[in-house]
Scaffold this motif. Structure first.
Motif, short mmCIF file in Angstrom:
data_model
loop_
_atom_site.label_atom_id
_atom_site.label_comp_id
_atom_site.label_asym_id
_atom_site.label_seq_id
_atom_site.Cartn_x
_atom_site.Cartn_y
_atom_site.Cartn_z
N GLU A 270 0.87 -1.09 -0.16
CA GLU A 270 0.02 0.12 0.02
C GLU A 270 0.92 1.18 0.19
OE1 GLU A 270 -2.38 0.39 3.62
OE2 GLU A 270 -0.68 -0.13 4.77
N VAL A 271 0.22 2.37 -0.41
CA VAL A 271 1.06 3.59 -0.35
C VAL A 271 0.37 4.68 0.52
CG1 VAL A 271 1.65 3.25 -2.91
CG2 VAL A 271 -0.75 4.81 -2.19
N ALA A 272 1.36 5.49 1.11
CA ALA A 272 0.90 6.22 2.49
C ALA A 272 0.25 7.63 1.70
CB ALA A 272 2.16 6.81 3.05
N ASP A 273 -0.06 8.36 2.68
CA ASP A 273 -0.84 9.64 2.05
C ASP A 273 0.00 10.20 0.96
OD1 ASP A 273 -2.52 11.85 2.01
OD2 ASP A 273 -1.36 12.77 3.71
N ALA A 274 -0.60 10.84 -0.14
CA ALA A 274 -0.04 11.55 -1.29
C ALA A 274 -0.14 13.09 -1.23
CB ALA A 274 -0.61 10.96 -2.46
N GLU A 275 -0.80 13.64 -0.28
CA GLU A 275 -0.91 14.99 -0.24
C GLU A 275 0.26 15.93 -0.35
OE1 GLU A 275 -3.20 16.49 2.88
OE2 GLU A 275 -5.20 15.16 2.44
N ASN A 276 0.17 17.09 -1.11
CA ASN A 276 1.35 18.05 -1.17
C ASN A 276 2.52 17.53 -1.88
OD1 ASN A 276 -0.27 20.05 0.14
ND2 ASN A 276 0.22 19.00 2.08
N LEU A 277 2.28 16.24 -2.78
CA LEU A 277 3.25 15.77 -3.53
C LEU A 277 3.37 16.30 -4.99
CD1 LEU A 277 3.37 12.03 -2.54
CD2 LEU A 277 5.16 14.03 -1.64
N PRO A 278 4.63 16.41 -5.61
CA PRO A 278 4.68 16.67 -7.05
C PRO A 278 3.68 15.82 -7.89
CG PRO A 278 6.79 16.70 -6.23
CD PRO A 278 5.88 16.13 -5.11
N PRO A 292 -2.91 -0.73 -6.11
CA PRO A 292 -2.57 0.17 -4.96
C PRO A 292 -2.18 1.41 -5.28
CG PRO A 292 -1.59 -1.99 -4.67
CD PRO A 292 -1.97 -2.11 -5.86
N LEU A 293 -1.82 1.70 -6.54
CA LEU A 293 -1.63 3.18 -6.91
C LEU A 293 -2.73 4.05 -6.96
CD1 LEU A 293 0.64 2.28 -10.18
CD2 LEU A 293 1.52 2.85 -7.61
N ALA A 294 -4.13 3.51 -6.96
CA ALA A 294 -5.18 4.32 -6.97
C ALA A 294 -5.15 5.73 -6.16
CB ALA A 294 -6.34 3.48 -6.54
N PRO A 295 -4.76 5.71 -4.83
CA PRO A 295 -4.56 6.96 -4.08
C PRO A 295 -3.88 8.02 -4.93
CG PRO A 295 -4.54 4.93 -2.65
CD PRO A 295 -4.30 4.56 -4.06
N LEU A 296 -2.80 7.46 -5.75
CA LEU A 296 -1.88 8.36 -6.20
C LEU A 296 -2.38 9.12 -7.65
CD1 LEU A 296 1.31 6.50 -5.96
CD2 LEU A 296 0.31 8.15 -4.17
N ILE A 297 -3.56 8.65 -8.28
CA ILE A 297 -3.91 9.02 -9.46
C ILE A 297 -4.83 10.32 -9.61
CG2 ILE A 297 -4.92 8.25 -11.84
CD1 ILE A 297 -4.49 5.18 -10.77
N LEU A 328 6.95 2.81 -10.88
CA LEU A 328 8.43 3.08 -10.73
C LEU A 328 8.75 4.61 -10.67
CD1 LEU A 328 9.88 0.77 -13.43
CD2 LEU A 328 9.88 0.24 -11.04
N VAL A 329 7.87 5.28 -11.12
CA VAL A 329 7.95 6.90 -11.10
C VAL A 329 7.59 7.25 -9.68
CG1 VAL A 329 6.90 9.09 -11.55
CG2 VAL A 329 7.31 7.16 -13.31
N ALA A 330 6.49 6.57 -9.08
CA ALA A 330 5.99 7.09 -7.48
C ALA A 330 6.67 6.33 -6.66
CB ALA A 330 4.57 6.65 -7.72
N LEU A 331 7.15 5.38 -6.59
CA LEU A 331 8.04 4.34 -5.63
C LEU A 331 9.40 4.36 -5.85
CD1 LEU A 331 4.90 1.81 -5.15
CD2 LEU A 331 5.31 4.15 -4.18
N GLY A 332 9.86 4.44 -7.11
CA GLY A 332 11.31 4.46 -7.31
C GLY A 332 11.78 2.86 -7.05
N ALA A 333 13.11 3.00 -7.17
CA ALA A 333 13.97 1.48 -6.99
C ALA A 333 13.53 0.84 -5.77
CB ALA A 333 15.21 1.89 -7.03
N GLU A 334 13.25 1.44 -4.72
CA GLU A 334 12.76 0.78 -3.24
C GLU A 334 11.78 -0.25 -3.68
OE1 GLU A 334 11.21 1.75 1.29
OE2 GLU A 334 11.22 3.20 -0.58
N ALA A 335 10.88 0.19 -4.39
CA ALA A 335 9.39 -0.73 -4.62
C ALA A 335 10.06 -2.16 -5.18
CB ALA A 335 8.61 -0.20 -5.64
N ARG A 343 4.54 -1.16 3.14
CA ARG A 343 3.78 0.37 3.14
C ARG A 343 4.99 1.29 2.47
NH1 ARG A 343 -0.38 3.25 5.07
NH2 ARG A 343 -0.06 5.25 5.45
N PHE A 344 4.63 1.96 1.50
CA PHE A 344 5.46 2.61 0.70
C PHE A 344 5.22 4.28 0.71
CE2 PHE A 344 5.98 -1.21 -1.13
CZ PHE A 344 7.76 -1.45 -1.47
N THR A 345 6.11 5.14 1.08
CA THR A 345 5.99 6.25 0.91
C THR A 345 5.99 6.98 -0.28
OG1 THR A 345 6.36 6.75 3.26
CG2 THR A 345 6.67 8.92 1.91
#
Length: 814
Positions: A270-278, A292-297, A328-335, A343-345
């Motif tokens: 899952e992904v954490a809160d996406a407020e105030n992000l680029p 799980p990307l739905a909250p970021l879209i 990969l754009v949103a979570l990077g290599a860590e994912a 849980r990912f920031t």
């Protein structure tokens, strides 16, 4: 001395305060004499026999092709007038600025397009100027007859510079297959006879409307796109409407479909809160919202060229493509190395810009450009985009910049944006190689695909790393090496006429990132083995899959960029690019050819160093503007402890690495002057601008004997280089150099427009050309001798501005 190396923010050098007086730029080592050119002229004049013999075949073929072109015209169309396009290949570089007027006045030939980095020129001659063009043909005929009977006929000596010439025919213009869905027509542009071309373009539009041919027109980019429907006669258009220079295909491709499921499980993250992000624009096949990307879209159905929602990703049998890219754009290599568990920031929100809905489909440049402009209008905060869908056809060696690249370069310049573009995948490599063979890159088919030739944006290739926790597996010589499916830059300077046109700072890709590697399978090489990359699937019954591709390296690079934007939101896009390229390295790639940069660019990016400074490393950013002909000087001060304390050594106590990046409004019809403005920099001794410009025998301002005086120069007026808008310098600093200069080095930045532009084309670049420089200064001492003082003391003695967003805890984030 052992120090804790704390993460610290980059800083902006305040060049409004920390500067010296600007001076007028001039090179202190001449302007590149033309002795060799003069000798070449004499040789050409003496060898009139070979000149005539060489022109004879061109003259014969030209007349045959011209008669045939007249026969092919349909008189019933009543086209208002006709134009001949004549391509002339010269023995050397054609001096556009000097001879633009002469060739038109004498022969009625107006320059339309300059290619082959100045050695080939496409001219247009309209019906109004056919009488003057007859003078050209008569002169060629006289040169031919002189070679035969040695009668020494008189004619304009401009003919002596011609190697050969040809008429642009229909077969030369059409470079697309009959079954392609979209044809991209590159339209010519005349400056002298502009009314003629306006009439011809209007006639073409009228024809398309009468024939009920679906089309999109964008004269700003210089293209007309027509859709292949029943009744379309492409050859009739090209035979009759003399405004088209080239017809190419709009066919694109993303990946090689090949179902390979990893053990089925739920998504499990899952992904954490996406407020105030680029916000990042993902130009692709949509992003599936049932992940799980739905909250970021961020859904915006206006940004869609297909009949399905931007929240659906249906390509590759439902597996999708844009969904994997977006993760990969949103979570990077860590994912990837965490195998999408937990849980990912997130680092950004995602804006799907949907341009395809099948594995291979037609792309309209104009429609993609319209979406980008609409995305910027609807979401003005957006700065970063990804584009991993390329045209299928690889570029030929030294081929002119594509219309697609031009459109994206223009967009990036006008909107302060940065598009991360993949080189494209060379899927044939898995079939044509038995192992890791760098010689394979010698094939022209391994060249990158449009629009990866864009200069204002970032082109990304793939290295062999797959980000596995267990370590690297693959066929390459190491995880930092370019993969066989990655594509190389299409510049091959060895094929050019003369060394003056080569530029070692002009290459593609810009960098490489992890994209996974081929492995050995039961039937040879495979791209879905353990060396491939684990990716998020839009198919929830599959969840994840393995594959390789530059499509996955590109979003990883964009992820680094968006992290920089997240921390330093006020930075220009060119500063983000400069920070990334300045913190790339190719040192681990040791056994490549002399064209190493055409395979790996600046190398692999160190994401942590691109985002953070630390106690022993400080990253300065310079953002400024400069006028044509100006030299700006910025002092850079170093702390006294470097010269007074015992650092364990005297040489190489610091390393300075600096990269300049700038965007420009490109010149569409000139390959040599495509980048029309040069902004270059150098490091100098603690001198004023006037002394820096003096000859070295009078005042030697060169900082180090092994260091280039300028990152790039423009001293050749008659045979200039093509310009690069990205340049990099690196050097070590010795204690005695700091002592000699009172701990102050000078950064010089100068600006000049390209000397081979057509009259009037340099007007836009006279003032306020923006540029960014990323400067990394780091201690190179042994670990025990690291002081932990460099960052804070550099900060204390230089005028800087804080660009960190709010009260961020960099150490916690790092």
């Amino acid at each position: 001395m052992f120090t804790i190396n704390m993460k610290k923010p980059h800083v902006l050098l305040n060049t409004q305060v920390q500067k010296n007086e600007s001076v007028t730029m001039k090179y202190n080592y001449g302007f590149g004499d033309d002795k060799n050119s003069d000798e070449a002229k004499k040789d050409i004049e003496r060898n009139y026999i070979s000149i005539g013999q060489n022109l004879q075949r061109s003259y014969r073929d030209f007349n045959i092709d011209r008669r045939q072109r007249i026969i092919q015209r349909n008189q019933e169309l009543a086209v208002p007038l006709h134009v001949d396009f004549v391509r002339i290949n010269f023995w050397g570089q054609f001096a556009v600025n000097d001879y633009f007027g002469k060739w038109y006045e004498q022969f009625g030939l107006e320059i339309i397009e300059v290619t082959n980095f100045g050695a080939s020129v496409l001219f247009a001659v309209t019906e109004h100027d056919f009488c003057r063009f007859d003078t050209f043909l008569s002169a060629v005929e006289s040169a031919i007859r002189n070679a035969q009977d040695h009668q020494d006929r008189k004619y304009p000596k401009l003919i002596h510079y011609i190697q050969d010439f040809e008429l642009l025919t229909t077969r030369d213009i059409i470079k697309a297959g009959n079954t392609d869905d979209v044809f991209i027509l590159k339209i010519a542009d005349l400056k002298v006879q502009n009314q003629v071309f306006d009439d011809l373009k209007a006639s073409l539009v009228n024809y398309l409307q009468n024939q009920q041919i679906e089309y999109i027109i964008n004269f700003d980019v210089g293209i007309v796109e027509i859709y292949n429907r029943a009744g379309l006669d492409l050859e009739e258009i090209i035979n009759n409407f003399d405004v088209v220079l080239q017809v190419t295909s709009g066919r694109s491709t993303i990946i090689r479909p090949d179902i390979f499921n990893v053990p089925n499980r739920t998504y499990g993250f899952e992904v954490a809160d996406a407020e105030n992000l680029p916000l990042v624009g993902v130009i692709d096949s949509g992003i599936d919202s049932d992940t799980p990307l739905a909250p970021l879209i961020v859904q915006d159905e206006e940004l869609n060229l297909t009949s399905t929602s931007v929240l659906e990703d249906n390509v590759d049998g439902g597996r999708g493509h844009g969904t994997a890219v977006s993760a990969l754009v949103a979570l990077g290599a860590e994912a990837v190395w965490r195998e999408y568990r937990g849980r990912f920031t997130p680092h950004c929100r995602l804006l799907p810009i949907k341009i395809i809905d099948s594995d291979s489909s037609a792309i309209s440049i104009s429609r993609v450009l319209d979406l980008l402009i609409r995305a910027k209008d609807n979401h003005p905060q957006i700065k970063i985009f990804t584009l991993t869908i390329n045209f299928c056809q690889s570029k030929k060696y030294n081929e002119h910049y594509s219309s697609y690249a031009y459109a994206l370069d223009k967009f990036a310049f006008e909107h302060d944006c940065l598009i991360f573009i993949s080189t494209g995948n060379n899927s044939d490599a898995v079939l044509q190689t038995n192992g890791y063979d760098l010689a394979y890159f010698g094939n022209e088919e391994a060249n990158l695909c449009s629009p990866a030739d864009s200069l204002n944006n970032v082109t990304v290739g793939a290295c062999a790393d797959s980000l596995r926790q267990e370590g690297y597996i693959g066929i390459s010589n190491g995880p930092e090496y370019p993969t066989m499916y990655s594509r190389k830059g299409h510049y091959q300077y060895e094929l050019l006429k003369g060394k003056a046109k080569s530029n070692k700072t002009l290459f593609k890709p810009d960098l490489i990132m992890a994209g996974g590697d081929y492995c050995y399978g039961n039937r040879g090489l495979t791209d879905i083995g353990e060396g491939s990359m684990l990716l998020l699937s839009a198919d929830h019954t599959e969840s994840f899959y393995r594959l390789v591709g530059t499509s996955f390296a590109t979003p990883l690079a964009a992820n680094v960029a968006v992290q920089i934007q997240k921390h330093y939101p006020s930075l220009r896009s060119t500063s983000i690019k400069a920070l990334m390229l300045n913190n790339c390295s190719d040192k681990l790639v040791e056994d490549l050819t002399a064209n190493k940069s055409m395979l790996v660019g600046h190398g692999c990016v160190d994401s942590s160093r691109a985002i953070y400074s630390d106690s022993n490393t400080i990253n300065f950013i310079v953002e400024d503007t400069i006028n044509n002909g100006e030299l700006k000087i910025f002092p850079l001060k170093f702390p006294s402890y470097l010269t007074t304390d015992d650092l364990g050594k005297k040489n190489g106590v610091l390393r300075v690495t600096a990269t300049i990046c700038y965007q420009f409004l490109p010149i569409k019809d000139s390959q040599l002057g495509y980048c029309p403005v040069l902004v270059a920099f150098g490091f100098f001794r603690n001198h004023e601008g006037a002394d820096i410009l003096k000859k070295e025998e009078k005042v030697n301002s060169r900082l180090k004997s092994g260091l280039k005086l300028w990152s790039q120069n423009c001293r050749f007026k008659q045979k200039p280089n093509p310009f690069s808008n990205t340049q990099k310098l690196s050097f070590v600093v010795n204690v005695n150099e700091l002592i000699d200069e009172n701990n102050v080095f000078k950064i010089g930045v100068h600006c000049l427009t390209h000397p081979q532009l057509r009259p009037g084309e340099d007007v836009f670049y006279q003032k306020d050309n923006m540029f960014s420089i990323a400067i990394s200064i780091e201690e190179t001492l042994t670990e025990k001798k690291m002081t932990g003082r460099l960052y804070d003391e550099m900060l204390a003695i230089n005028e800087v501005q804080n660009i960190l967003l709010g009260d961020q805890d960099l150490e916690a984030e790092a």
